[in-house]
Design a protein around this motif. Sequence first.
Motif, short mmCIF file in Angstrom:
data_model
loop_
_atom_site.label_atom_id
_atom_site.label_comp_id
_atom_site.label_asym_id
_atom_site.label_seq_id
_atom_site.Cartn_x
_atom_site.Cartn_y
_atom_site.Cartn_z
N LEU A 1 14.97 -28.46 -12.03
CA LEU A 1 15.97 -29.47 -11.69
C LEU A 1 17.10 -28.88 -10.87
O LEU A 1 17.52 -29.47 -9.87
N LEU A 2 17.60 -27.71 -11.25
CA LEU A 2 18.71 -27.09 -10.52
C LEU A 2 18.30 -26.79 -9.08
O LEU A 2 19.07 -27.02 -8.15
N ALA A 3 17.10 -26.27 -8.90
CA ALA A 3 16.62 -25.99 -7.54
C ALA A 3 16.49 -27.28 -6.73
O ALA A 3 16.93 -27.37 -5.58
N ASN A 4 15.86 -28.30 -7.34
CA ASN A 4 15.71 -29.59 -6.65
C ASN A 4 17.05 -30.21 -6.31
O ASN A 4 17.23 -30.78 -5.23
N ALA A 5 18.00 -30.14 -7.25
CA ALA A 5 19.30 -30.78 -7.06
C ALA A 5 20.12 -30.10 -5.97
O ALA A 5 20.94 -30.75 -5.33
#
Length: 325
Positions: free
Chosen positions: A207-211
Amino acid sequence: MNEIKEHESREDCRQGEWMMSIKSEMKIGVIGGGSIGLYYAANLSKWFPVTLYTRTSRQSKAIQENGIALRENGREKRAIVRVKQLTEADSIDEDLLLVAVKQYHLQGMVPFFQQLSPDVSLLFLQNGMGHLFLLEQLPQKNVYLGTVEHGVLKEQDTIVQVRGRGMTNVSVYRGSRQLLEQFVSQTNGSFPFQFHQNYQNMMMAKLLANAMINPLTAVLKVPNGELIKNPYYHQLLTAMFTELVSVFPKYKSDATFNKVLEIIQKTAENRSSMLTDLENGRKTEIDAILGYVLKIAEQEQISTPMIQTVYWMIKGLENHLGLDQ
């Protein structure tokens, strides 16, 4: 039976060799005819009897006639898999269903999952974490989660361009881990899976990478590598990380940020899925990514002005393209 045929190019098709693998008795279904669904169906057909479920009869017919072509480094592999239209899936008998549809399609599929046997195991392969709110509505005993690190692009209904191979991370959301571990053990290093004990940590890393990567590249209209190469874009990336870890303080560390930088470096030439979605007139998964972050921030009463702004920008682009209906 599923088979894979490899050749140097379309013109060299007749010189290709049929590559056979010993099949597992575990039956695998893949729901979704997008890039991820096609890619997983083709790769898994080396080890398992695979059925691909597509949304349209057009794509189903095309795959029946031509198989699935994976193009990578100037070579092409063609897999022959069983395929059905999803509306024909009234007699699901697979042991494990990989759900590879976009986040925003899952809500409408809840009734479909509810009418399936509780004994069918489900593995969800979505970006973001918005779908976690839906899983409690499902009757299945075994529900698994996965995150995808491969870079793939669907060029046509039967053709996928492989831009970079990575790992599939999997974990148990609820139920027994036995079938998932059996599934993972029967693949090999050419298409690796990694089992994680804690699904929350696994999902948060993705999620952090995608966000950080997807929304910024989509707004700026640049490939991933520009987020590091351009010093001003790099500042935006850093500011996004600062706000994200204010919402999820457990993940505030140099190691977490460096992991995202490593992903960007490995995929520097790639255009993110959110950017390619907008470029091709498709709705994005912004609600499952930044929308999820904003929901948690609101619950915790944490101010996230930059995340909110970038979220509105993506929603505005969708509105401009008529995609927010």
